[in-house]
Design a protein around this motif. Structure first.
Motif, PDB file in Angstrom:
ATOM      1  N   ASN A 182      44.859 -15.839 -47.511  1.00 16.79           N
ATOM      2  CA  ASN A 182      44.576 -14.983 -48.670  1.00 16.79           C
ATOM      3  C   ASN A 182      45.756 -14.864 -49.612  1.00 16.79           C
ATOM      4  N   ASP A 218      46.538 -16.458 -52.281  1.00 11.00           N
ATOM      5  CA  ASP A 218      46.192 -16.494 -53.700  1.00 11.00           C
ATOM      6  C   ASP A 218      45.668 -15.149 -54.188  1.00 11.00           C
ATOM      7  N   ARG A 219      45.086 -14.359 -53.296  1.00 12.47           N
ATOM      8  CA  ARG A 219      44.562 -13.040 -53.682  1.00 12.47           C
ATOM      9  C   ARG A 219      45.605 -11.929 -53.525  1.00 12.47           C
ATOM     10  N   LEU A 220      46.758 -12.270 -52.992  1.00 20.45           N
ATOM     11  CA  LEU A 220      47.794 -11.268 -52.741  1.00 20.45           C
ATOM     12  C   LEU A 220      48.267 -10.615 -54.042  1.00 20.45           C
ATOM     13  N   ARG A 221      48.429 -11.386 -55.102  1.00 22.62           N
ATOM     14  CA  ARG A 221      48.875 -10.832 -56.388  1.00 22.62           C
ATOM     15  C   ARG A 221      47.851  -9.848 -56.949  1.00 22.62           C
ATOM     16  N   GLU A 222      46.565 -10.175 -56.792  1.00 15.75           N
ATOM     17  CA  GLU A 222      45.508  -9.264 -57.244  1.00 15.75           C
ATOM     18  C   GLU A 222      45.557  -7.942 -56.484  1.00 15.75           C
ATOM     19  N   MET A 223      45.814  -8.021 -55.186  1.00 21.53           N
ATOM     20  CA  MET A 223      45.900  -6.799 -54.384  1.00 21.53           C
ATOM     21  C   MET A 223      47.098  -5.955 -54.787  1.00 21.53           C
ATOM     22  N   ASP A 264      48.524  -5.886 -57.761  1.00 18.50           N
ATOM     23  CA  ASP A 264      48.198  -5.291 -59.058  1.00 18.50           C
ATOM     24  C   ASP A 264      47.246  -4.101 -58.906  1.00 18.50           C
TER      25      ASP A 264
END
Length: 104
Positions: A86, A88-93, A95
């Motif tokens: 995950n 790639d989704r770490l930055r979204e989390m 934010d």
């Protein structure tokens, strides 16, 4: 009780405590998935309980120590795999969490 029996009892009691601590920390690992200090401690205490030196060898709570080591190992393997899959989704989390915290 002679001196050797007293020392043997103390070491055995210490190993029982290590086995119990290993089991409890292994279970507690799954309460906070990113808290990697608990599985590391579960592995250490389990190893201390299961080693054969100093005598006497742990007999009764051996399963507790093995379960603690197993649970700690599972978590130490599982968390890096989940983070890697995950990433790639770490930055979204991050934010989303910063927005929840008021943008700080």
């Amino acid at each position: 009780m002679n001196d050797a029996d007293t020392k043997r009892s103390l070491i055995l009691g210490q190993k029982y405590a290590f086995a119990t601590a290993s089991l409890l920390l292994g279970i507690a690992c799954f309460i906070n998935l990113l808290g990697l200090e608990k599985p590391i401690l579960a592995l250490i205490f389990g190893w201390l309980a299961l080693r054969t030196r100093p005598e006497p060898k742990l007999v009764e709570h051996r399963t507790w120590a093995k379960v603690g080591v197993t649970l700690g190992t599972i978590l130490l393997i599982l968390v890096p795999i989940i983070v890697t899959l995950n990433f790639d989704r770490l930055r979204e989390m991050v934010d989303a969490l910063s927005k929840i915290n008021g943008g700080r």
